[in-house]
Design a protein around this motif. Structure first.
Motif, mmCIF file in Angstrom:
data_model
loop_
_atom_site.group_PDB
_atom_site.id
_atom_site.type_symbol
_atom_site.label_atom_id
_atom_site.label_comp_id
_atom_site.label_asym_id
_atom_site.label_seq_id
_atom_site.Cartn_x
_atom_site.Cartn_y
_atom_site.Cartn_z
ATOM 1 N N GLN A 1 -1.927 0.458 1.817
ATOM 2 C CA GLN A 1 -1.216 0.579 3.090
ATOM 3 C C GLN A 1 0.040 1.431 2.963
ATOM 4 N N ALA A 2 0.827 1.171 1.924
ATOM 5 C CA ALA A 2 2.064 1.931 1.738
ATOM 6 C C ALA A 2 1.763 3.410 1.498
ATOM 7 N N HIS A 3 0.728 3.685 0.703
ATOM 8 C CA HIS A 3 0.391 5.072 0.380
ATOM 9 C C HIS A 3 -0.153 5.791 1.617
ATOM 10 N N ALA A 4 -0.952 5.103 2.420
ATOM 11 C CA ALA A 4 -1.484 5.704 3.641
ATOM 12 C C ALA A 4 -0.364 5.982 4.641
ATOM 13 N N ARG A 5 0.611 5.086 4.705
ATOM 14 C CA ARG A 5 1.720 5.259 5.644
ATOM 15 C C ARG A 5 2.491 6.537 5.332
ATOM 16 N N LEU A 6 2.625 6.878 4.058
ATOM 17 C CA LEU A 6 3.300 8.117 3.683
ATOM 18 C C LEU A 6 2.569 9.348 4.220
ATOM 19 N N ARG A 7 1.265 9.193 4.442
ATOM 20 C CA ARG A 7 0.450 10.292 4.967
ATOM 21 C C ARG A 7 0.237 10.154 6.473
ATOM 22 N N ASP A 8 1.020 9.263 7.107
ATOM 23 C CA ASP A 8 0.938 9.028 8.547
ATOM 24 C C ASP A 8 -0.419 8.465 8.958
#
Length: 327
Positions: free
Chosen positions: A83-90
Protein backbone atom coordinates in the motif's frame (compact mmCIF):
# COMPACT_ATOMS: atom_id res chain seq x y z
CA UNK A 1 -10.43 27.74 -4.14
CA UNK A 2 -8.79 24.42 -4.94
CA UNK A 3 -5.86 24.59 -7.35
CA UNK A 4 -6.59 23.48 -10.92
CA UNK A 5 -4.48 21.79 -13.56
CA UNK A 6 -4.13 25.19 -15.28
CA UNK A 7 -2.68 26.71 -12.10
CA UNK A 8 -0.06 23.94 -12.00
CA UNK A 9 0.75 24.44 -15.69
CA UNK A 10 1.25 28.18 -15.19
CA UNK A 11 3.35 27.72 -12.04
CA UNK A 12 5.63 25.17 -13.66
CA UNK A 13 5.85 26.89 -17.06
CA UNK A 14 4.50 24.00 -19.13
CA UNK A 15 1.39 23.24 -21.17
CA UNK A 16 -1.70 21.77 -19.49
CA UNK A 17 -1.23 18.55 -21.48
CA UNK A 18 2.24 18.14 -19.95
CA UNK A 19 0.77 18.35 -16.46
CA UNK A 20 -1.81 15.75 -17.46
CA UNK A 21 0.88 13.40 -18.81
CA UNK A 22 2.95 13.86 -15.65
CA UNK A 23 0.17 12.25 -13.63
CA UNK A 24 -1.26 9.81 -16.18
CA UNK A 25 1.87 8.66 -18.07
CA UNK A 26 4.97 9.91 -16.21
CA UNK A 27 7.31 7.79 -18.36
CA UNK A 28 6.47 10.11 -21.29
CA UNK A 29 7.73 13.23 -19.46
CA UNK A 30 11.40 14.05 -18.91
CA UNK A 31 12.59 13.69 -15.29
CA UNK A 32 13.41 17.42 -15.00
CA UNK A 33 10.00 18.51 -16.27
CA UNK A 34 8.23 15.89 -14.18
CA UNK A 35 9.98 17.05 -11.02
CA UNK A 36 9.11 20.67 -11.79
CA UNK A 37 5.44 19.84 -12.30
CA UNK A 38 5.25 17.69 -9.17
CA UNK A 39 6.92 20.42 -7.09
CA UNK A 40 4.41 23.01 -8.36
CA UNK A 41 1.50 20.65 -7.69
CA UNK A 42 2.74 20.00 -4.17
CA UNK A 43 3.20 23.70 -3.36
CA UNK A 44 -0.29 24.52 -4.70
CA UNK A 45 -1.93 21.54 -2.99
CA UNK A 46 -3.17 20.24 -6.34
CA UNK A 47 -4.66 16.74 -6.51
CA UNK A 48 -5.68 15.29 -9.90
CA UNK A 49 -9.30 14.32 -10.41
CA UNK A 50 -9.09 10.53 -10.42
CA UNK A 51 -12.47 9.97 -12.06
CA UNK A 52 -11.72 12.37 -14.90
CA UNK A 53 -8.27 10.91 -15.37
CA UNK A 54 -9.74 7.40 -15.56
CA UNK A 55 -12.05 8.49 -18.35
CA UNK A 56 -9.13 10.04 -20.24
CA UNK A 57 -6.53 7.30 -19.76
CA UNK A 58 -8.70 4.23 -19.32
CA UNK A 59 -6.91 3.53 -16.04
CA UNK A 60 -8.47 3.52 -12.58
CA UNK A 61 -5.18 3.96 -10.67
CA UNK A 62 -6.41 1.21 -8.38
CA UNK A 63 -4.86 -2.23 -7.92
CA UNK A 64 -6.25 -5.27 -6.15
CA UNK A 65 -4.34 -7.26 -3.54
CA UNK A 66 -5.77 -10.70 -2.74
CA UNK A 67 -4.37 -12.71 0.18
CA UNK A 68 -5.19 -16.20 1.44
CA UNK A 69 -5.92 -15.23 5.05
CA UNK A 70 -5.65 -11.67 6.36
CA UNK A 71 -5.70 -12.94 9.97
CA UNK A 72 -2.40 -14.74 9.35
CA UNK A 73 0.34 -12.37 10.64
CA UNK A 74 2.45 -13.25 7.59
CA UNK A 75 0.29 -11.03 5.35
CA UNK A 76 -0.08 -7.62 7.10
CA UNK A 77 3.58 -6.53 6.57
CA UNK A 78 3.25 -7.40 2.88
CA UNK A 79 -0.05 -5.52 2.62
CA UNK A 80 1.30 -2.47 4.43
CA UNK A 81 4.45 -2.32 2.28
CA UNK A 82 2.46 -2.74 -0.95
CA UNK A 83 0.00 0.00 0.00
CA UNK A 84 2.72 2.48 0.94
CA UNK A 85 4.71 1.73 -2.22
CA UNK A 86 1.63 2.03 -4.45
CA UNK A 87 0.71 5.34 -2.82
CA UNK A 88 4.07 6.77 -3.89
CA UNK A 89 3.04 5.97 -7.47
CA UNK A 90 -0.40 7.56 -6.96
CA UNK A 91 -2.19 4.21 -6.84
CA UNK A 92 -4.74 2.97 -4.33
CA UNK A 93 -4.90 -0.66 -3.16
CA UNK A 94 -8.06 -2.70 -2.60
CA UNK A 95 -7.33 -5.59 -0.21
CA UNK A 96 -9.42 -8.79 -0.23
CA UNK A 97 -9.20 -12.02 1.81
CA UNK A 98 -10.12 -15.46 0.39
CA UNK A 99 -10.13 -17.34 3.72
CA UNK A 100 -8.07 -20.08 1.99
CA UNK A 101 -11.02 -20.84 -0.33
CA UNK A 102 -10.20 -21.11 -4.08
CA UNK A 103 -13.84 -20.51 -5.08
CA UNK A 104 -13.89 -17.25 -3.13
CA UNK A 105 -10.54 -16.36 -4.69
CA UNK A 106 -11.90 -16.79 -8.21
CA UNK A 107 -15.01 -14.74 -7.40
CA UNK A 108 -12.92 -11.90 -5.93
CA UNK A 109 -10.66 -11.79 -8.99
CA UNK A 110 -13.65 -11.57 -11.33
CA UNK A 111 -15.17 -8.78 -9.21
CA UNK A 112 -11.97 -6.74 -8.87
CA UNK A 113 -11.10 -7.09 -12.57
CA UNK A 114 -13.79 -4.51 -13.37
CA UNK A 115 -12.49 -1.95 -10.87
CA UNK A 116 -8.67 -2.13 -10.99
CA UNK A 117 -5.77 -1.89 -13.43
CA UNK A 118 -4.15 -5.09 -12.14
CA UNK A 119 -4.15 -7.64 -9.34
CA UNK A 120 -1.49 -8.88 -6.91
CA UNK A 121 -2.33 -12.48 -6.08
CA UNK A 122 -0.55 -13.62 -2.90
CA UNK A 123 -0.14 -17.32 -2.06
CA UNK A 124 -3.10 -18.31 -4.26
CA UNK A 125 -5.05 -21.53 -3.70
CA UNK A 126 -6.39 -21.65 -7.28
CA UNK A 127 -4.69 -24.02 -9.71
CA UNK A 128 -2.44 -22.55 -12.40
CA UNK A 129 -4.85 -23.29 -15.24
CA UNK A 130 -7.60 -21.21 -13.62
CA UNK A 131 -5.18 -18.35 -12.90
CA UNK A 132 -4.05 -18.38 -16.55
CA UNK A 133 -7.69 -18.20 -17.69
CA UNK A 134 -8.51 -15.30 -15.36
CA UNK A 135 -5.42 -13.40 -16.53
CA UNK A 136 -7.25 -12.73 -19.81
CA UNK A 137 -9.42 -10.24 -17.90
CA UNK A 138 -6.81 -8.36 -15.83
CA UNK A 139 -2.98 -8.20 -15.50
CA UNK A 140 -1.57 -10.29 -12.64
CA UNK A 141 1.56 -10.45 -10.57
CA UNK A 142 1.67 -13.59 -8.44
CA UNK A 143 3.48 -13.74 -5.10
CA UNK A 144 4.82 -17.15 -4.02
CA UNK A 145 3.65 -19.10 -7.06
CA UNK A 146 5.11 -19.67 -10.50
CA UNK A 147 2.53 -19.44 -13.27
CA UNK A 148 3.38 -19.73 -16.96
CA UNK A 149 3.40 -16.40 -18.81
CA UNK A 150 2.94 -14.37 -15.64
CA UNK A 151 5.28 -12.17 -13.59
CA UNK A 152 6.06 -13.60 -10.15
CA UNK A 153 7.76 -12.59 -6.92
CA UNK A 154 9.06 -15.62 -5.05
CA UNK A 155 10.45 -15.88 -1.55
CA UNK A 156 13.04 -18.66 -1.66
CA UNK A 157 11.42 -20.96 0.88
CA UNK A 158 13.32 -23.91 -0.58
CA UNK A 159 16.60 -22.33 0.51
CA UNK A 160 15.09 -21.70 3.94
CA UNK A 161 13.96 -25.32 4.26
CA UNK A 162 17.45 -26.52 3.38
CA UNK A 163 18.92 -24.29 6.08
CA UNK A 164 16.37 -25.57 8.63
CA UNK A 165 16.98 -29.28 7.96
CA UNK A 166 20.75 -28.73 7.93
CA UNK A 167 20.50 -26.91 11.28
CA UNK A 168 18.60 -29.78 12.89
CA UNK A 169 21.02 -32.32 11.40
CA UNK A 170 24.01 -30.36 12.73
CA UNK A 171 22.45 -30.43 16.21
CA UNK A 172 22.36 -34.23 16.00
CA UNK A 173 18.75 -34.96 15.03
CA UNK A 174 18.40 -38.10 12.90
CA UNK A 175 14.64 -38.34 12.47
CA UNK A 176 12.74 -35.18 11.51
CA UNK A 177 9.11 -34.47 10.63
CA UNK A 178 7.96 -32.03 7.97
CA UNK A 179 4.52 -30.87 9.12
CA UNK A 180 3.06 -29.85 5.77
CA UNK A 181 0.46 -27.20 4.91
CA UNK A 182 -2.42 -27.13 2.39
CA UNK A 183 -2.30 -29.39 -0.67
CA UNK A 184 -2.52 -26.50 -3.15
CA UNK A 185 0.34 -24.50 -1.62
CA UNK A 186 3.31 -23.75 -3.90
CA UNK A 187 5.32 -22.91 -0.77
CA UNK A 188 4.58 -26.32 0.69
CA UNK A 189 5.72 -28.09 -2.46
CA UNK A 190 9.00 -26.18 -2.55
CA UNK A 191 9.59 -26.90 1.14
CA UNK A 192 8.98 -30.61 0.64
CA UNK A 193 11.38 -30.92 -2.30
CA UNK A 194 14.15 -29.00 -0.56
CA UNK A 195 13.70 -30.74 2.80
CA UNK A 196 13.70 -34.19 1.18
CA UNK A 197 16.90 -33.46 -0.75
CA UNK A 198 18.71 -32.00 2.27
CA UNK A 199 17.64 -34.89 4.52
CA UNK A 200 19.11 -37.35 2.02
CA UNK A 201 22.35 -35.35 1.83
CA UNK A 202 22.75 -35.21 5.62
CA UNK A 203 21.71 -38.79 6.37
CA UNK A 204 18.51 -37.76 8.13
CA UNK A 205 15.20 -39.66 7.97
CA UNK A 206 12.36 -37.30 6.97
CA UNK A 207 8.71 -38.05 7.73
CA UNK A 208 6.00 -35.92 6.08
CA UNK A 209 2.84 -35.29 8.12
CA UNK A 210 -0.15 -33.69 6.48
CA UNK A 211 -1.65 -31.88 4.68
CA UNK A 212 -2.67 -29.59 7.53
CA UNK A 213 -4.47 -26.28 7.89
CA UNK A 214 -1.91 -23.41 7.91
CA UNK A 215 -3.05 -22.31 11.37
CA UNK A 216 -2.39 -22.97 15.06
CA UNK A 217 -5.26 -25.45 14.99
CA UNK A 218 -3.47 -27.24 12.16
CA UNK A 219 -0.39 -27.54 14.38
CA UNK A 220 -2.44 -28.80 17.32
CA UNK A 221 -4.09 -31.40 15.10
CA UNK A 222 -0.71 -32.74 13.95
CA UNK A 223 0.63 -33.37 17.46
CA UNK A 224 -0.50 -37.01 17.74
CA UNK A 225 1.06 -37.90 14.38
CA UNK A 226 4.31 -36.16 15.36
CA UNK A 227 4.46 -38.13 18.62
CA UNK A 228 3.60 -41.39 16.87
CA UNK A 229 6.40 -40.80 14.33
CA UNK A 230 9.01 -40.74 17.10
CA UNK A 231 10.86 -37.71 15.71
CA UNK A 232 13.12 -35.38 17.70
CA UNK A 233 12.92 -32.42 15.28
CA UNK A 234 10.14 -30.74 13.29
CA UNK A 235 10.04 -28.26 10.41
CA UNK A 236 6.53 -26.77 10.33
CA UNK A 237 4.80 -25.27 7.28
CA UNK A 238 4.67 -21.85 8.93
CA UNK A 239 5.05 -20.15 12.30
CA UNK A 240 1.38 -20.51 13.20
CA UNK A 241 1.55 -24.28 12.72
CA UNK A 242 4.78 -24.34 14.73
CA UNK A 243 3.21 -22.36 17.60
CA UNK A 244 0.19 -24.69 17.69
CA UNK A 245 2.48 -27.69 17.60
CA UNK A 246 4.55 -26.42 20.54
CA UNK A 247 1.38 -25.79 22.54
CA UNK A 248 0.10 -29.30 21.79
CA UNK A 249 3.40 -30.99 22.59
CA UNK A 250 3.62 -29.25 25.95
CA UNK A 251 0.02 -30.28 26.72
CA UNK A 252 1.21 -33.86 26.22
CA UNK A 253 4.14 -33.28 28.59
CA UNK A 254 6.73 -33.08 25.79
CA UNK A 255 9.26 -30.29 26.35
CA UNK A 256 10.36 -28.01 23.49
CA UNK A 257 13.27 -28.01 22.77
CA UNK A 258 14.29 -30.48 25.50
CA UNK A 259 12.61 -33.46 23.83
CA UNK A 260 11.50 -32.13 20.44
CA UNK A 261 12.97 -29.19 18.51
CA UNK A 262 10.59 -27.11 16.34
CA UNK A 263 11.32 -24.71 13.45
CA UNK A 264 8.70 -22.50 11.79
CA UNK A 265 8.62 -20.46 8.59
CA UNK A 266 7.79 -16.73 8.15
CA UNK A 267 9.28 -14.99 11.24
CA UNK A 268 5.99 -13.42 12.28
CA UNK A 269 5.79 -11.30 15.43
CA UNK A 270 3.95 -13.89 17.60
CA UNK A 271 6.83 -16.32 17.12
CA UNK A 272 9.28 -13.84 18.60
CA UNK A 273 7.19 -13.58 21.78
CA UNK A 274 6.29 -17.25 22.01
CA UNK A 275 7.87 -19.29 24.78
CA UNK A 276 10.20 -20.78 23.77
CA UNK A 277 11.03 -18.09 21.21
CA UNK A 278 10.64 -19.68 17.81
CA UNK A 279 13.53 -20.63 15.53
CA UNK A 280 12.25 -19.82 12.04
CA UNK A 281 12.92 -19.17 8.38
CA UNK A 282 12.56 -15.39 7.87
CA UNK A 283 10.57 -14.47 4.77
CA UNK A 284 11.08 -11.01 3.17
CA UNK A 285 7.39 -10.13 3.11
CA UNK A 286 7.72 -6.33 2.99
CA UNK A 287 10.26 -6.50 0.17
CA UNK A 288 7.94 -8.87 -1.70
CA UNK A 289 5.04 -6.40 -1.41
CA UNK A 290 7.11 -3.56 -2.86
CA UNK A 291 8.58 -5.71 -5.63
CA UNK A 292 5.15 -7.00 -6.64
CA UNK A 293 3.79 -3.45 -6.96
CA UNK A 294 6.76 -2.43 -9.11
CA UNK A 295 6.30 -5.40 -11.46
CA UNK A 296 2.56 -4.83 -11.77
CA UNK A 297 2.79 -1.10 -12.46
CA UNK A 298 5.56 -1.66 -15.00
CA UNK A 299 3.25 -4.03 -16.81
CA UNK A 300 0.22 -1.71 -16.56
CA UNK A 301 2.11 1.35 -17.87
CA UNK A 302 3.86 -0.47 -20.75
CA UNK A 303 2.70 0.45 -24.25
CA UNK A 304 3.10 -3.18 -25.32
CA UNK A 305 2.66 -6.43 -23.37
CA UNK A 306 5.67 -6.76 -21.07
CA UNK A 307 7.83 -9.87 -20.93
CA UNK A 308 6.95 -11.77 -17.74
CA UNK A 309 9.50 -11.14 -15.01
CA UNK A 310 10.60 -13.48 -12.23
CA UNK A 311 12.05 -12.07 -9.01
CA UNK A 312 13.35 -14.34 -6.25
CA UNK A 313 14.03 -12.89 -2.79
CA UNK A 314 16.44 -14.43 -0.32
CA UNK A 315 15.38 -16.12 2.92
CA UNK A 316 17.42 -16.76 6.07
CA UNK A 317 17.34 -18.91 9.20
CA UNK A 318 16.80 -17.11 12.52
CA UNK A 319 17.95 -19.33 15.38
CA UNK A 320 16.21 -18.75 18.70
CA UNK A 321 15.19 -20.99 21.60
CA UNK A 322 12.97 -23.71 20.12
CA UNK A 323 15.83 -25.84 18.77
CA UNK A 324 18.53 -27.76 20.69
CA UNK A 325 20.41 -31.06 20.48
CA UNK A 326 18.15 -34.12 20.83
CA UNK A 327 17.91 -35.82 24.27
Amino acid sequence: MAATIRDVAQASGVHVSTVSRTFSAPHLVSPATRNRVLAAAESLGYRPNRAARALTTGRTHNIGLIVADISNPFFPPLIKAAQAHARLRDYHVFVADTDEDPLVEEELIQTLAKQVDGVLLCSPRLNNRTIERLAADVPFVVVNRRVRGMSSVLMDVGHGARLAIAHLAALGHRKIALVAGPKASWTGGEMRKAATATAAETGVELVTIGPNAPTEQGGLAAVRDVLAAGVTGVLAYNDLVAIGLIEGLEEHGVAVPGQVSVIGVDDVVPGRFNRPRLTTVAMPTSAAGRAAVDLLLSSVSADEPATPALMTLETSLVIRDSTAPPP
